[in-house]
Design an enzyme around this catalytic site. Structure first.
Site, PDB file in Angstrom:
ATOM      1  N   ASP A 200       0.872  -1.180   0.000  1.00 49.02           N
ATOM      2  CA  ASP A 200       0.000   0.000   0.000  1.00 49.02           C
ATOM      3  C   ASP A 200       0.902   1.220   0.000  1.00 49.02           C
ATOM      4  O   ASP A 200       2.129   1.093  -0.137  1.00 49.02           O
ATOM      5  CB  ASP A 200      -0.944  -0.041   1.225  1.00 49.02           C
ATOM      6  CG  ASP A 200      -2.308   0.560   0.903  1.00 49.02           C
ATOM      7  OD1 ASP A 200      -2.341   1.752   0.539  1.00 49.02           O
ATOM      8  OD2 ASP A 200      -3.323  -0.149   0.988  1.00 49.02           O
ATOM      9  N   HIS A 273      -3.088   3.376  -4.419  1.00 51.82           N
ATOM     10  CA  HIS A 273      -2.482   2.824  -3.191  1.00 51.82           C
ATOM     11  C   HIS A 273      -1.129   2.184  -3.525  1.00 51.82           C
ATOM     12  O   HIS A 273      -0.792   1.111  -3.041  1.00 51.82           O
ATOM     13  CB  HIS A 273      -3.418   1.793  -2.549  1.00 51.82           C
ATOM     14  CG  HIS A 273      -4.576   2.408  -1.822  1.00 51.82           C
ATOM     15  ND1 HIS A 273      -4.422   3.225  -0.728  1.00 51.82           N
ATOM     16  CD2 HIS A 273      -5.912   2.347  -2.050  1.00 51.82           C
ATOM     17  CE1 HIS A 273      -5.621   3.626  -0.296  1.00 51.82           C
ATOM     18  NE2 HIS A 273      -6.534   3.116  -1.092  1.00 51.82           N
ATOM     19  N   GLU A 339     -10.100   2.950  -4.553  1.00 53.15           N
ATOM     20  CA  GLU A 339      -9.719   4.320  -4.221  1.00 53.15           C
ATOM     21  C   GLU A 339      -8.547   4.825  -5.083  1.00 53.15           C
ATOM     22  O   GLU A 339      -7.510   5.232  -4.561  1.00 53.15           O
ATOM     23  CB  GLU A 339      -9.338   4.393  -2.733  1.00 53.15           C
ATOM     24  CG  GLU A 339     -10.486   3.976  -1.829  1.00 53.15           C
ATOM     25  CD  GLU A 339     -10.132   4.013  -0.353  1.00 53.15           C
ATOM     26  OE1 GLU A 339     -10.964   4.491   0.428  1.00 53.15           O
ATOM     27  OE2 GLU A 339      -9.044   3.557   0.033  1.00 53.15           O
TER      28      GLU A 339
END
Ligand code: ACM
Length: 554
Positions: A200, A273, A339
């Protein structure tokens, strides 16, 4: 079941199959069908386990492991397992009619009979026996005890094929000893997929030989926030890391999990990410000359994403996945996709060029094309993709491409919308609800509003909320519900830096999700579950697990 057997079973049965009667036996997750008989059987101190010759060697290995587990935890007992031995007390025989993870377990005064069609089915039957014995047996601890089993007949099989638990090891690293502890809990409750969120923005945790900077640079950050259950929350103001798993360690986890009938699903979150990777190899970002640092803010959504318009950057992603395909035998690999802001693509010449070349009408479609391309690539390695639900719920996504990619959609938010959209596309889906008015499966969120420790959330994240969440709503028609292949407990570690706090939040909600994953919806009952959970506390205590206790008042 034929009528004669049914009549015999009813005669043998003293308790009904009603939910409360099940509590007489401490077996979680609750089995699909159970008929409780009268009394109990005392296990003979010389315990012989016989495997039918028609079954292969893999079943004998299971029986031997089980025999060793009993002998090492039950003082005064000696055990042996073999093919068709004389006078076995436990007999394991094939029944080709049973589904792949199903088993029957018939415990009588003089004999225990297990039937299954696969090694998985036999394993789950043996786990059920261990689970019904005193808690030290499942915990692997030697202790004096009353080694009896209830007289019972169980016909069992899981509700869902995918029974998962995800752990984020990027925001805070958790070593393989802790992962093994969690795999032990998963196994005790018949969960079967460990989803390992390996990368991440805040850290890259998987050794990739072709790209050493991913770990020499990407596994370190300049600061770290700690939540300590005694000292509270603070920034260390010191470098964090290097923290990563070598390929050998990842293989060790795969082997440990496999012994417990758990598959490992690795996740490399991309194209968003992905900051830790871009800090290591800025040339694959949309702004190669800019600053790229592994993030110290423990969460959030960041605009620094993989340059999907640069073929070399896409090849970088493929090379990483290729190494992971060799380490993880599970036929699926997760590429995240949650995201992911498109702003960096909108300002990058290569992405603009790709946008024109593809003739798309939204930058989100660049992500859809990326997913399809990666899917085609990993299929050449015999693998299929998992993606987060943004792939089908984000405005502008190309749903036809995602359908063609055949990806399994892991749905978190908006969870039910994502799962249903995936099912309507004919894609398999996993429900891992982030947070809803009726509970959820993000088990890193605080489980009580009175919780004194810092952390994410608190709403309906109570143990009861987690237990009572309904993963497949009644209004999902059968032609769609068949795509809902599983549920998952998901644990993010933005706030969680140590083992104590990890277990305190994860337990016992992980067990709530395990029951949702295995037991029929109609068998679920909070009071009954709570009763069984209370009986399970010695098991958690034997393992020195730190677990939340708020639920005792719920
Ligand atoms: C997620 O929680 N961002 C999948």
């Amino acid at each position: 079941m034929n009528k004669t057997i049914l009549t015999a079973l009813l005669a043998f049965c003293t308790a009904s199959t009603a939910t409360w009667a099940q509590s007489a036996i401490n077996l979680t997750p609750a089995p699909a069908e159970m008929i409780v008989g009268k009394g109990e059987v005392v296990l003979p101190t010389r315990l012989v386990i016989g495997v039918d010759r028609a079954f292969g060697d893999s079943i004998l290995v299971e029986a031997q492991r089980f025999a060793e587990a009993l002998e090492s935890t039950m003082p005064g007992y000696s055990t042996a397992a073999g093919i068709n031995p004389k006078r076995p007390f436990i007999e394991i025989a094939p029944d080709a009619k049973l589904a792949s993870e199903a088993y029957t377990l018939d415990i009588r005064k003089n004999k225990i009979t297990i039937k299954a069609s696969t090694t998985d089915g036999v394993y789950y039957a043996l786990q059920s026996i261990k689970k019904m014995l005193p808690a030290n047996v499942m915990a692997g601890v030697k202790a004096e005890g009353n080694y009896t089993l209830p007289i019972v007949r169980i016909n069992d099989q899981p509700r869902f094929a995918y029974r998962g638990f995800m752990l984020d090891v990027s925001r805070h690293f958790h070593g393989i000893d802790e992962i093994k502890r969690l795999l032990d809990i998963m196994a005790a409750y018949k969960m079967n997929v460990f989803h390992w969120h390996l990368t991440d923005d805040q850290g890259w945790r998987a050794e990739i030989k072709k790209y050493p900077r991913l770990t020499t640079v990407g596994s370190k950050s300049q600061n770290c926030r700690i939540t300590d259950m005694e000292k509270g929350t603070y920034w260390t103001n010191e470098p964090y890391g290097p923290h990563f798993y070598t390929q050998e360690e990842m293989r060790e986890v795969v082997a440990y999990a496999a012994e417990r009938h758990i598959d490992v699903l690795p996740e490399v979150d991309m194209p968003g990410h992905f900051v830790a990777a871009l800090a290591s190899y800025p040339e694959f970002s949309c702004n190669p000359r800019g600053q790229h640092n592994v993030l110290t803010h423990q969460g959030g959504v960041w605009e620094d994403v993989l340059n999907v318009g640069n073929p070399r950057a896409v090849q970088f992603a493929k090379d990483i996945l290729a190494e992971l395909c060799d380490i993880f035998p599970y036929p699926y690999i997760h590429i995240g996709g949650d995201e992911c802001p498109t702003k960096a693509w909108e300002n990058n010449a290569e992405c603009l060029e790709l946008y024109k070349q593809l003739g798309v009408d939204s930058y989100r479609k660049l992500q859809s094309h990326f997913i399809k391309d990666i899917s085609d690539f990993i299929q050449t390695r015999g693998k299929h993709l998992f993606v987060w639900n943004e792939s089908v719920t984000c405005e502008g996504a190309d749903l036809d491409l995602i359908r063609e990619s055949g990806s399994t959609v892991m749905s978190w938010h908006p969870c039910q919308q994502g799962a249903r959209t995936a099912a309507e596309l004919g894609l398999k889906t996993i429900v891992t609800e982030y947070h809803s008015k009726t509970g959820g499966y993000y088990i890193n969120r605080r489980q009580s509003k009175d919780d004194p420790y810092d952390g994410a959330g608190y709403g309906d994240d109570t143990v009861r909320g987690c237990y009572e969440y309904v993963p497949v709503p009644e209004d999902v028609p059968a032609e769609l519900s068949k795509y809902y292949i599983g549920v998952q407990a998901t644990f993010w570690t933005e706030w969680v830096s140590n083992t104590d706090y990890l277990e305190y939040l994860a337990l016992p909600r992980l067990i709530c999700v395990a029951e949702a994953a295995w037991s029929p919806q109609s068998k679920k009952n909070w009071e009954d579950f709570k009763h069984r959970l209370t009986l399970d506390l010695p098991f958690l205590d034997y393992g020195h697990y730190n677990y939340g206790k708020h639920w005792l008042e719920q």
